[in-house]
Design a protein around this motif. Structure first.
Motif, PDB file in Angstrom:
ATOM      1  N   HIS A  99       0.827  -1.201   0.000  1.00 43.87           N
ATOM      2  CA  HIS A  99       0.000   0.000   0.000  1.00 43.87           C
ATOM      3  C   HIS A  99       0.866   1.257   0.000  1.00 43.87           C
ATOM      4  O   HIS A  99       2.094   1.197   0.086  1.00 43.87           O
TER       5      HIS A  99
ATOM      6  N   ARG B 115       0.592  -1.229  -6.119  1.00 42.59           N
ATOM      7  CA  ARG B 115      -0.348  -1.301  -5.004  1.00 42.59           C
ATOM      8  C   ARG B 115      -1.266  -2.502  -5.237  1.00 42.59           C
ATOM      9  O   ARG B 115      -1.534  -2.875  -6.377  1.00 42.59           O
TER      10      ARG B 115
ATOM     11  N   TYR C 203      -1.215   3.616  11.537  1.00 43.21           N
ATOM     12  CA  TYR C 203      -0.525   4.250  10.417  1.00 43.21           C
ATOM     13  C   TYR C 203       0.980   4.351  10.654  1.00 43.21           C
ATOM     14  O   TYR C 203       1.736   4.571   9.708  1.00 43.21           O
TER      15      TYR C 203
ATOM     16  N   SER D  17      -0.073   9.860  -1.898  1.00 42.31           N
ATOM     17  CA  SER D  17      -1.087  10.063  -0.876  1.00 42.31           C
ATOM     18  C   SER D  17      -1.309  11.548  -0.587  1.00 42.31           C
ATOM     19  O   SER D  17      -2.422  11.967  -0.228  1.00 42.31           O
TER      20      SER D  17
ATOM     21  N   GLU E 197      -3.610  12.753  -3.236  1.00 48.29           N
ATOM     22  CA  GLU E 197      -4.957  12.267  -2.943  1.00 48.29           C
ATOM     23  C   GLU E 197      -5.619  13.117  -1.860  1.00 48.29           C
ATOM     24  O   GLU E 197      -6.818  13.424  -1.936  1.00 48.29           O
ATOM     25  N   TYR E 198      -4.845  13.500  -0.853  1.00 49.34           N
ATOM     26  CA  TYR E 198      -5.407  14.320   0.224  1.00 49.34           C
ATOM     27  C   TYR E 198      -5.902  15.662  -0.303  1.00 49.34           C
ATOM     28  O   TYR E 198      -7.032  16.076  -0.004  1.00 49.34           O
TER      29      TYR E 198
ATOM     30  N   GLU F  26      -6.095   0.881  -5.025  1.00 49.96           N
ATOM     31  CA  GLU F  26      -5.442   2.036  -4.411  1.00 49.96           C
ATOM     32  C   GLU F  26      -6.380   3.223  -4.269  1.00 49.96           C
ATOM     33  O   GLU F  26      -6.090   4.165  -3.541  1.00 49.96           O
TER      34      GLU F  26
ATOM     35  N   THR G 111      -7.646   4.524  -0.579  1.00 48.03           N
ATOM     36  CA  THR G 111      -7.038   5.598   0.215  1.00 48.03           C
ATOM     37  C   THR G 111      -7.723   6.920  -0.082  1.00 48.03           C
ATOM     38  O   THR G 111      -8.035   7.687   0.845  1.00 48.03           O
TER      39      THR G 111
ATOM     40  N   ARG H 228     -11.232   6.939   1.385  1.00 47.91           N
ATOM     41  CA  ARG H 228     -11.217   7.109   2.847  1.00 47.91           C
ATOM     42  C   ARG H 228     -11.038   8.583   3.208  1.00 47.91           C
ATOM     43  O   ARG H 228     -11.671   9.091   4.143  1.00 47.91           O
TER      44      ARG H 228
END
Length: 602
Positions: A104, A211, A272, A401, A404-405, A434, A437, A440
Motif C-alpha cells: 500500500h 499497489r 498508520y 497520498s 490524494e489528500y 489504491e 485511500t 477514505r
C-alpha cells in the motif's frame, strides 16, 4: 545492516557483465554496433546509479543523502514464506523468475526496488534495468518499443534481430516500477504488451511493483510478495535509523517520539505508524504537532502546515524561512494545491513535466484570481515548501497520498451541487484498489455527501445488477451467483496444475471491500478449490478449459456449484449487501437528525 559501496566502482563492476553477458554473444555483429550497445546500456544504468545512489526523503528534503544512510530493510511475505529483502536480488529469484512486489501507499516498495537495483549492480548475475511504468504515459508505441528505444537506443524495425537475441540470453533483471501508476486509458493495451514481453523473454528476471488491487496480482507467471508493515520494534528502529546520525537535538527528538508512541497504543492512528512514509511524516511534524491525530486527513493537514510555515524555522538557525516568491498566503497556496491535485488526480497524472505545469497552473491561477507567476509558484512548491520534488526533468509529490489528500480536500470544499456532479459523474468507477485511500480521505472530509452521492448509489446499482433474472430457468440464488461472477469478473483458473481464484481489477469488488461486506462467495470458492480439488479438476480435464467462464451453465458446472452449496452463499451475500445499504442510509438519517437538532438549539 546491509553494507553497500556506492561510487564509481559500482558502475565499473557492471562492465564485465555487460560485455560477457550480452556483447560477446553477438558474435556476428560489427565492432561499432557492439561498442554503441555497450555505451547505451552503460549510460542507461549509469543514469539510475546516479539517481538511486543518493536520495532526498521526506525528512531530508534539502539535500541528497547516501541511499544506505536512510534505507531500512523490510520483510516480504509470500504465499508460503516470509523473508527479509535480500542483499542480492538473485536470492529473491532463487525459485522463480517472476516476482510481484505488492504494498500500500508508503510501505516502502520503491525503496526496496532502489536497493535491489543498486545491489544487483555489484552482486547479481543479471544486468539490472529499471523501467518506470509511469514514463509510458504519452509514449506512442508498445512496451517493447519503449524498452528498445529508451534502454538500448534502438529503432526496433531496424535492429529487431539484435534486440531479440540480447533479451533471449536471459541476462537481464527487469525492475518494473509502478504498475498501479499506468494511465487508465493505457491499462489494457500495456497489460497485453507486458504479458507478451514476459512470454517472449521469460529467461530473464522480472520484478513488478504495484499497489494491491491494480491487477498486477493476476499475471499468471508471477509469485506475489507483499511488503510487510513495520512491527512495533521496527517502528522504534526506523526512528533511530533516520535520526541517529543527526545532532543532539535529533537524538532528543527520537527519544520523545518513541516515548509518545509507546504511550499511545490505543490511539486509532497508531496503525498508520507501521507505514515508513507516514512514520517519516510524523517525525517531520512532531515539533509543531506533538500528538497523534485521530484522522489521517488531520495528519496530512499537519504535514502541509509544517512544510509551509514551520519546517525551515525549526531546522535552520535563526528561524530562517525560504522566501515565498509567489507572495501567496498559506491559504492561497492550499487552494491552489487542492485545485491542481484534483485536476491531475482525476486525469491519472502523477508525474508533472514543466510543460504540464505550464499548461495547467495558469488556468488554475486565473480561476482562483490570485496574482502570481507560474514559475514563482513552481519554485515555492518545489523549493520553499518542498511539497513537490524534482525527479529528473519532472516533478512528483513525495508520495501520491499527498496528492490524494489535496484532491479530496478540493471536493470537500466545493458547493454541494458540484460535489454531487463529481461523485456521480467524475469519479472513475475503477477497480483499482489504491483508490480506497482516496475514498477514505473523501469520507473523512466530506462524509455525508460522499456516502449519499457515491457509496449508496454504487451499492444500489450493484444490488440491482446482482438480482436480475437473466436466466429464468434458474433460481434467483443461482442468478445472483452468476451475476456476481460477471459483475466482479471472478474466475476459477488453472495454472501449473494448481487451481486458484482470481479477479481482474473491478469496481464492485473494490467498493464492497471498502465498506467491509464479507465476501462469502469468494471465501467459499477458495475453500472448495483448496480442500476439494478432486471435484474441481475433472471440470477442467473434461472440458479442456483453463478457467470457468462466468457465463458457462453447462450441466457439469451447474451440478458442481449445486453440490458445494454456492447458491445459498450467494443469497447470503445479497442479504449482507442489502443490510449494508440500510446501515449507511440509517447513518445518513442520523447525521441529518443531529444537524437539525443543533439548528433547533439556535
Amino acid at each position: 545492516m546491509i553494507e553497500m559501496i556506492i561510487d564509481s566502482k559500482l558502475l565499473a563492476s557492471m562492465a564485465p557483465k555487460i560485455t560477457n553477458g550480452v556483447i560477446n554473444i553477438l558474435q556476428d555483429v560489427s565492432a561499432g554496433i557492439k561498442q554503441a550497445l555497450r555505451e547505451d546500456i552503460n549510460t542507461y544504468i549509469g543514469n539510475f546509479v546516479d539517481k538511486y545512489s543518493k536520495i532526498k526523503t521526506f525528512l531530508f528534503s534539502e539535500e541528497r543523502h547516501n541511499f544506505y544512510d536512510v534505507y531500512f530493510p523490510l520483510s516480504l511475505k509470500g504465499r508460503n514464506k516470509e523473508m527479509q529483502v535480500p542483499d542480492n536480488p538473485d536470492k529473491l529469484f532463487a525459485e522463480h523468475n517472476f516476482i510481484t512486489l505488492l504494498g500500500h501507499a508508503g510501505c516502502g516498495k520503491t525503496m526496496i526496488l532502489r536497493h535491489l537495483f543498486l545491489s544487483a549492480c555489484s552482486k547479481s548475475s543479471k544486468i539490472p534495468l529499471v523501467i518506470e511504468l509511469r514514463k509510458l504515459k504519452g509514449f506512442n508505441g508498445s512496451f517493447i518499443d519503449f524498452v528498445a528505444n529508451k534502454v538500448f537506443n534502438f529503432k526496433l524495425s531496424q535492429n529487431e534481430n539484435i534486440f531479440n537475441r540480447m533479451l533471449k540470453t536471459g541476462n537481464f533483471l527487469f525492475l518494473l516500477d509502478g504498475y498501479d501508476e499506468i494511465a487508465i486509458d493505457q491499462k489494457d493495451k500495456l497489460t497485453h504488451d507486458l504479458e507478451n514481453f514476459f512470454d517472449s523473454y521469460h529467461n530473464n528476471y522480472f520484478l513488478l511493483t504495484s499497489r494491491p488491487g491494480a491487477g498486477a496480482e493476476t499475471f499468471e507467471r508471477f509469485d506475489n510478495y507483499h511488503v510487510c508493515i513495520l512491527s512495533d520494534s521496527q517502528v522504534l528502529d526506523f526512528i533511530d535509523k533516520q535520526l541517529v546520525n543527526g545532532c543532539e537535538e535529533d537524538l532528543e527528538l527520537a527519544s520523545k517520539i518513541k516515548a509518545l508512541l509507546s504511550e499511545s497504543k490505543n490511539n486509532p492512528f497508531m496503525k498508520y505508524m507501521s507505514s515508513p512514509l507516514l512514520l517519516s511524516m510524523f517525525i517531520l511534524t512532531y515539533n509543531e504537532h506533538p500528538e497523534l491525530p485521530k484522522h489521517i486527513s488531520s495528519f496530512y493537514y499537519n504535514v502541509f502546515d509544517t512544510l509551509h510555515s514551520k519546517h525551515d524555522a525549526k531546522s535552520k538557525a535563526g528561524g530562517y524561512q525560504h522566501e515565498k516568491k509567489s507572495k501567496l498566503s498559506q491559504d492561497e497556496i492550499r487552494l491552489l494545491l487542492e485545485a491542481f491535485c484534483f485536476v491531475s488526480y482525476m486525469q491519472s497524472t502523477y508525474e508533472f513535466s514543466p510543460e504540464y505545469l505550464h499548461a495547467i497552473l495558469p488556468k488554475i491561477i486565473e480561476r482562483l484570481k490570485v496574482a502570481s507567476k507560474v514559475n514563482d509558484v513552481i519554485y515555492d512548491l518545489s523549493v520553499a515548501i518542498s511539497i513537490l520534488v524534482q525527479d529528473g526533468t519532472s516533478y512528483v509529490f513525495p508520495h501520491r497520498s499527498l496528492q490524494e489528500y489535496f484532491a479530496a480536500s478540493y471536493i470537500a470544499h466545493s458547493r454541494e451541487e458540484i460535489k454531487k456532479t463529481i461523485y456521480t459523474k467524475k469519479l472513475i468507477k475503477t477497480g483499482r484498489y489504491e483508490r480506497i485511500t482516496f475514498w477514505r480521505l473523501c469520507e473523512e472530509l466530506d462524509s455525508s455527501c460522499f456516502l449519499q452521492y457515491f457509496i449508496i448509489p454504487s451499492l444500489e446499482i450493484f444490488l440491482e445488477e446482482l438480482t436480475k433474472m437473466n436466466d429464468r430457468s434458474l433460481s434467483l440464488s443461482a442468478n445472483i451467483f452468476f451475476n456476481y461472477l460477471e459483475q466482479t469478473t471472478t474466475h476459477v483458473a488453472k495454472s501449473d496444475e494448481k487451481y486458484f481464484l482470481f479477479r481482474t481489477g473491478n469496481f464492485y469488488e473494490t467498493i464492497t471491500r471498502y465498506v467491509h461486506i464479507p465476501n462469502f462467495i469468494n471465501k467459499k470458492l477458495s475453500v472448495v478449490i483448496h480442500n476439494e480439488v478432486e471435484k474441481v479438476a475433472p471440470l477442467f480435464i473434461n472440458n479442456k478449459r483453463t478457467c470457468f467462464d462466468s457465463k458457462d451453465k453447462s450441466k457439469d458446472i451447474l451440478v458442481f456449484y449445486e453440490d458445494i452449496g454456492i447458491y445459498n452463499v450467494a443469497e447470503e451475500y445479497k442479504n449482507s449487501l442489502e443490510k449494508k445499504i440500510k446501515e449507511i442510509n440509517d447513518l445518513l438519517a442520523s447525521m441529518r437528525d443531529d444537524s437539525d437538532a443543533l439548528i433547533d438549539l439556535i
